[in-house]
Design an enzyme around this catalytic site. Structure first.
Site, PDB file in Angstrom:
ATOM      1  N   TYR A 191      -3.641  60.591 -75.431  1.00 38.15           N
ATOM      2  CA  TYR A 191      -4.912  60.928 -74.132  1.00 38.15           C
ATOM      3  C   TYR A 191      -5.916  59.561 -74.213  1.00 38.15           C
ATOM      4  CZ  TYR A 191      -3.116  65.493 -74.119  1.00 38.15           C
ATOM      5  OH  TYR A 191      -2.194  67.334 -73.969  1.00 38.15           O
ATOM      6  N   ASP A 226      -3.233  74.615 -69.528  1.00 41.78           N
ATOM      7  CA  ASP A 226      -1.846  73.512 -68.888  1.00 41.78           C
ATOM      8  C   ASP A 226      -0.565  74.902 -68.416  1.00 41.78           C
ATOM      9  OD1 ASP A 226      -3.516  71.520 -68.950  1.00 41.78           O
ATOM     10  OD2 ASP A 226      -2.007  70.022 -69.981  1.00 41.78           O
ATOM     11  N   GLU A 263      -6.840  68.763 -81.979  1.00 42.28           N
ATOM     12  CA  GLU A 263      -6.770  69.350 -80.615  1.00 42.28           C
ATOM     13  C   GLU A 263      -6.735  70.850 -80.556  1.00 42.28           C
ATOM     14  OE1 GLU A 263      -3.281  67.385 -78.432  1.00 42.28           O
ATOM     15  OE2 GLU A 263      -4.262  68.822 -76.802  1.00 42.28           O
TER      16      GLU A 263
HETATM   17  C1  DGY Z   1      -1.709  66.738 -70.446  1.00 35.43           C
HETATM   18  O1  DGY Z   1      -1.065  65.388 -69.422  1.00 35.43           O
HETATM   19  O2  DGY Z   1      -0.847  67.031 -71.542  1.00 35.43           O
HETATM   20  C2  DGY Z   1      -2.968  66.718 -69.644  1.00 35.43           C
HETATM   21  O3  DGY Z   1      -3.530  68.420 -70.241  1.00 35.43           O
HETATM   22  C3  DGY Z   1      -2.769  67.305 -68.480  1.00 35.43           C
HETATM   23  O4  DGY Z   1      -4.335  66.303 -68.183  1.00 35.43           O
END
Ligand code: DGY
Length: 428
Positions: free
Chosen positions: A33, A167, A396
C-alpha cells in the site's frame, strides 16, 4: 491490569510509524500500500500524537486537502507514481488535481479530531487546527447523509466493499453475487505479489471490485447518481456506528470552540443515526447485522461489522450482549476479536476479513466496551492485542487461532494502535 511486558514495544511501534512516514502523509506499509489511505491516516494520527503532535495534525490535514468539492473524502490519495499497486490512478480516472480513488472509507476523522483536540498540549495550535478541520469534516458527514441515505433513513450505505474497509467480508457474499463481471478490462493484480494469495481476496471478488469501479467511473463519479445506480448497496452497522460516533465527537469539538449551530446539527445526526441503527439488531445473533438495501433484508452473517457498533453510544443492554458474544469467542480462540464468527462454517482464520483479528477493530471495540462499563471483556481485548504484537510483531492482521502474522508486515495502523493500547494500559 495484567499486560505482557511491553517496555520494548513502544520504541518498536514508533520505528514502524517513522519508517512509513513520507513527510506529510504515511503509507500503510511499503510495497503493498504505497499511498495515503483515508481511515489508515486517521488511525495513524492517533499513534503519532504520542510522540509528535504537530505531525499528527499534518496527517489529517493532508488527507482533507484532497477532499472532493462535493464533500467526499476519497479512500486513497495517489501522491506519487507507483505501479506496484493495482488499481492505480489510470483505472480510477478521478479527474482530481492529485489523483485519488473515487470511493470513500469509514469516517474515523470525527473521532480522531476530538482525540487530537483534547489531548494536544499546544492548546493554541490545537484550537487553530481543529477550527480549520471542523467544516471540512462536517462537509464529509453531510455528504454521507445526502448521497448515501437518499431516503433520509438515518443509515448510510456503502456501494463498494472497499468502502467498508472490510474488503472480502462474508457480509458481502450474497449481495456481491448480483454484481456482474462481464466486460471488465483485463488486469494484473499486484497485491498477491506482496502478500500470500491465500490471505487475500479471491479472483472472483477482484473481478467484482473492478466491475463496480468501472461502472461508477462510467457515471463520471457523480455521487448524486451512484447510490441508485449501484447493484451493491449495503448498510454496514459498524460503518454507521463510526459515522454516528464521528458526528457526536465533531459536535463536542464544535461546542468547545463556540460553534453551537454546528454542534447541534451533528448531535441531531448522531441521535437520528443511533435510533435508526436499532432496525439492524438481531436478537438471535445477539448483535447488529448488515442490511442489504436492494432487497430490504438483514444479511445473515455475524461479523465484526455488527460488534463494532459498541463504538457508538448504543443502549447499554446491547453493549452487554455484544460483550458476551465476544467473551464466548474467547472460549474457543486464542486471540480475539475474530472478524467473523468462528462458529460459522464460512469462517477462514487467515483470509483477510473472513476471520482474522485486526488491531484497529479491536481498538474500536475496546473503546466502546470500556465506555459502556464492560471492563472485563474490554481488558481481555486489550491483552489479546498486545499478546499478538508480542508474539508476531506489527502485522497487517493475525490468525485468531494461532496468532500467526498475516498480510503485509510492519504495518502503520497496527503500530499506531499499539501506542494507543499502551497508553491506556499504563493509565490503568
Ligand atoms: C486493497 O487494495 O486491498 C485495498 O484494501 C483497497 O483499498
Amino acid at each position: 491490569m495484567s499486560v505482557p511486558d511491553t517496555s520494548h514495544i513502544f520504541d518498536l511501534a514508533v520505528e514502524v510509524l517513522k519508517e512509513n512516514d513520507r513527510g506529510t502523509y504515511t503509507v500503510p506499509t511499503k510495497g503493498l500500500y504505497p499511498f495515503q489511505w483515508n481511515w489508515d491516516s486517521c488511525f495513524t494520527a492517533l499513534g503519532q500524537a504520542h510522540f509528535d503532535e504537530d505531525r499528527a495534525w499534518t496527517e489529517m490535514e493532508t488527507l482533507f486537502e484532497h477532499q472532493w468539492p462535493d464533500g467526499m473524502v476519497p479512500h486513497i490519495v495517489f501522491h506519487v507514481y507507483d505501479d506496484g499497486y493495482f488499481p492505480g490512478p489510470d483505472v480510477w480516472k478521478s479527474g482530481r488535481p492529485t489523483p485519488t480513488s473515487g470511493i470513500t472509507q469509514p469516517p474515523i476523522a470525527g473521532f480522531a479530531l476530538r482525540q487530537l483536540f483534547e489531548r494536544s498540549k499546544d492548546r493554541a495550535a490545537a484550537e487553530r487546527r481543529a477550527r480549520a478541520l471542523l467544516p471540512k469534516i462536517e462537509k464529509w458527514f453531510a455528504w454521507f447523509y445526502a448521497n448515501r441515505d437518499p431516503q433520509g433513513e438515518g443509515l448510510v450505505a456503502i456501494l463498494h466493499p472497499w468502502e467498508a474497509g472490510r474488503d472480502n467480508s462474508i457480509d458481502w457474499d450474497e449481495a456481491f453475487e448480483r454484481v456482474p463481471t462481464e466486460g471488465i478490462a483485463p488486469y494484473t493484480r499486484r497485491d498477491t505479489q506482496h502478500a500470500d494469495p491465500a490471505h487475500r481476496p479471491t479472483k472472483a471478488q477482484y473481478d467484482r471490485y473492478l466491475w463496480l469501479v468501472e461502472h461508477f467511473r462510467s457515471l463520471g463519479w457523480d455521487n448524486t447518481k451512484l447510490h441508485d445506480a449501484s447493484p451493491f448497496q449495503v448498510v454496514d452497522p459498524g460503518f454507521n456506528a463510526i459515522l454516528v460516533r464521528g458526528c457526536a465527537d465533531l459536535a463536542s469539538v464544535a461546542e468547545a470552540l463556540g460553534e453551537t449551530e454546528m454542534a447541534r446539527r451533528n448531535r441531531d445526526r448522531a441521535s437520528k443515526g443511533l435510533t435508526a441503527l436499532e432496525q439492524l439488531w438481531s436478537e438471535s445473533h445477539g448483535q447488529y447485522l448488515c442490511l442489504d438495501r436492494t432487497t430490504g433484508k438483514l444479511i445473515d452473517s455475524a461479523s465484526i461489522g455488527g460488534l463494532t457498533t459498541v463504538f457508538a453510544a448504543i443502549p447499554a443492554e446491547r453493549a452487554a450482549t455484544i460483550g458476551q458474544v465476544i467473551a464466548r469467542q474467547a472460549e474457543t480462540l486464542r486471540f480475539i476479536v475474530a472478524s467473523h464468527d468462528p462458529a460459522d462454517p464460512r469462517f477462514e482464520s487467515k483470509r483477510y476479513w473472513r476471520g482474522p483479528v485486526w488491531l484497529v477493530v479491536n481498538y474500536l471495540i475496546f473503546d466502546g466496551l470500556r465506555a459502556a462499563g464492560e471492563t472485563e471483556i474490554a481488558d481481555h481485548v486489550l491483552r489479546s492485542s498486545l499478546d499478538l504484537i508480542d508474539q508476531s510483531g506489527f502485522a497487517e492482521y493475525y490468525d485468531p487461532v494461532t496468532g500467526e502474522a498475516c498480510g503485509g508486515g510492519r504495518f502503520t495502523w497496527t503500530a499506531a494502535m499499539v501506542l494507543e493500547f499502551l497508553a491506556v494500559a499504563e493509565r490503568s
